[in-house]
Write an enzyme that holds these catalytic residues in place. Structure first.
Site, short mmCIF file in Angstrom:
data_model
loop_
_atom_site.label_atom_id
_atom_site.label_comp_id
_atom_site.label_asym_id
_atom_site.label_seq_id
_atom_site.Cartn_x
_atom_site.Cartn_y
_atom_site.Cartn_z
CD GLU A 171 -2.89 -1.04 2.39
OE1 GLU A 171 -2.66 -0.17 3.28
OE2 GLU A 171 -3.82 -1.85 2.46
CG HIS A 186 -7.63 11.40 -27.82
ND1 HIS A 186 -6.72 11.26 -28.85
CD2 HIS A 186 -8.72 10.67 -28.19
CE1 HIS A 186 -7.24 10.50 -29.80
NE2 HIS A 186 -8.44 10.13 -29.43
CE LYS A 210 -6.69 6.58 -37.32
NZ LYS A 210 -6.25 7.00 -35.96
CB THR A 247 1.90 1.75 -30.98
OG1 THR A 247 0.87 2.11 -31.92
CG2 THR A 247 1.27 1.25 -29.70
#
Length: 303
Positions: A38, A129, A191, A222
């Protein structure tokens, strides 16, 4: 004392830079572990009656950093802080803002609920985002943007025949925001996402032939989206090498391998998350501490 600035363990270097930009000391906060694993959070400086700002980027391991931020915020609240604001330069789970199949969690909302239960008064994020993520939070979200800092960095480094390229439809507004002050045209790559790590580019809308492509996105994870977009614009006649720009450079999984295969002039990101241990491509990082410091100053002066 104008405010107290604390830092979690996720990005101490940025916290140090932010303290210097604000002209305040970085207050002491130790984060250790009990034998059972913890977290043990201990504030060393007085926070009673003071506005507290806690800097914590929510990159991997996201769960650990999220819990740590919540515990620090709760400690400040219980120690009598006048207000507690979280400075989150990178918000994990922000991409999980909708359900596609209907059998998965709404990750952004879960994170929002956890932070909302942490006695935070406000959240400051850098280049989310999607701005729609703000609607998940039960507390005010202050949205800071690094586009201005990135534009200033790029302006003297781009050739006159550059074109700003959005790697998908979701990044068009970001590409336009970067292109406008530079006086550059914008193109868009279509895309198709095949999986969480793989994408396929179908074509380019806009004139890129004979131009230097500047690919713009909110983050590089990535590297699949940007590698596919770079291939698409080069096949459409763009002149390499390619410049890649993003607010957040995560560089996880196969990112190194993918980006190393792209003819790159440079990859430009902010320092919203720590620098990766190893990169095999030309990486340049733009400080985001001044951007965050400007938001903190506005909150303190209620401007």
């Amino acid at each position: 004392m104008r405010c107290v600035l604390l830092s979690g363990s996720s990005h101490p270097a940025l916290a140090t830079d932010l303290a210097a930009a604000l002209g305040v000391p970085l207050s002491r906060c130790t984060i250790e572990r009990f034998p059972d694993g913890e977290l043990d959070v201990d504030l060393h400086d007085r926070v009673r009656g003071v506005d507290v700002f806690v800097l914590q980027a929510l990159h991997a391991p996201v769960g650990e950093h999220l819990l740590e931020l919540s515990l620090i915020a709760d400690a400040c609240y219980r120690a009598g802080a006048s207000s507690v604001t979280a400075l989150v330069p990178y918000l994990g789970y922000a991409r999980q803002d909708r359900r596609d199949a209907g059998r998965e969690p709404l990750g952004a909302r879960v994170v929002a609920d956890l932070l909302g239960a942490s006695h935070l008064e406000r959240l400051v994020c850098l280049d989310l985002h999607s701005r729609a993520v703000e609607g998940c939070f039960p507390l005010p979200v202050e949205h800071a943007s690094a586009i201005g800092a990135l534009t200033t960095f790029l302006e003297p480094r781009l050739p006159s025949n550059a074109v700003v390229v959005s790697p998908d439809l979701g990044a068009v507004k970001r590409a336009e925001a970067l292109a406008r002050p530079l006086g550059l045209p914008v193109a868009v790559v279509h895309k198709q996402r095949l999986s969480g790590a793989d994408v396929k580019a179908h074509g380019v809308v806009g004139e890129v032939r004979g131009r230097h492509p500047v690919l713009v996105d909110d983050m590089i994870s990535t590297g699949g989206t940007l590698a596919a977009a770079a291939q698409a614009v080069l096949e459409a006649g763009a002149e390499g090498p390619v410049t890649v720009v993003a607010s957040h450079g995560l560089f996880v999984g196969p990112a190194n391998e993918r980006l190393s295969k792209v003819p790159l002039a440079r990859v430009v990101v902010t320092d919203s998350v720590p620098r990766p241990a190893t990169v095999t491509f030309p990486l340049e990082r733009v400080p985001c501490a001044p951007v965050l410091a400007a938001v903190v100053e506005r909150l303190l002066t209620k401007a």
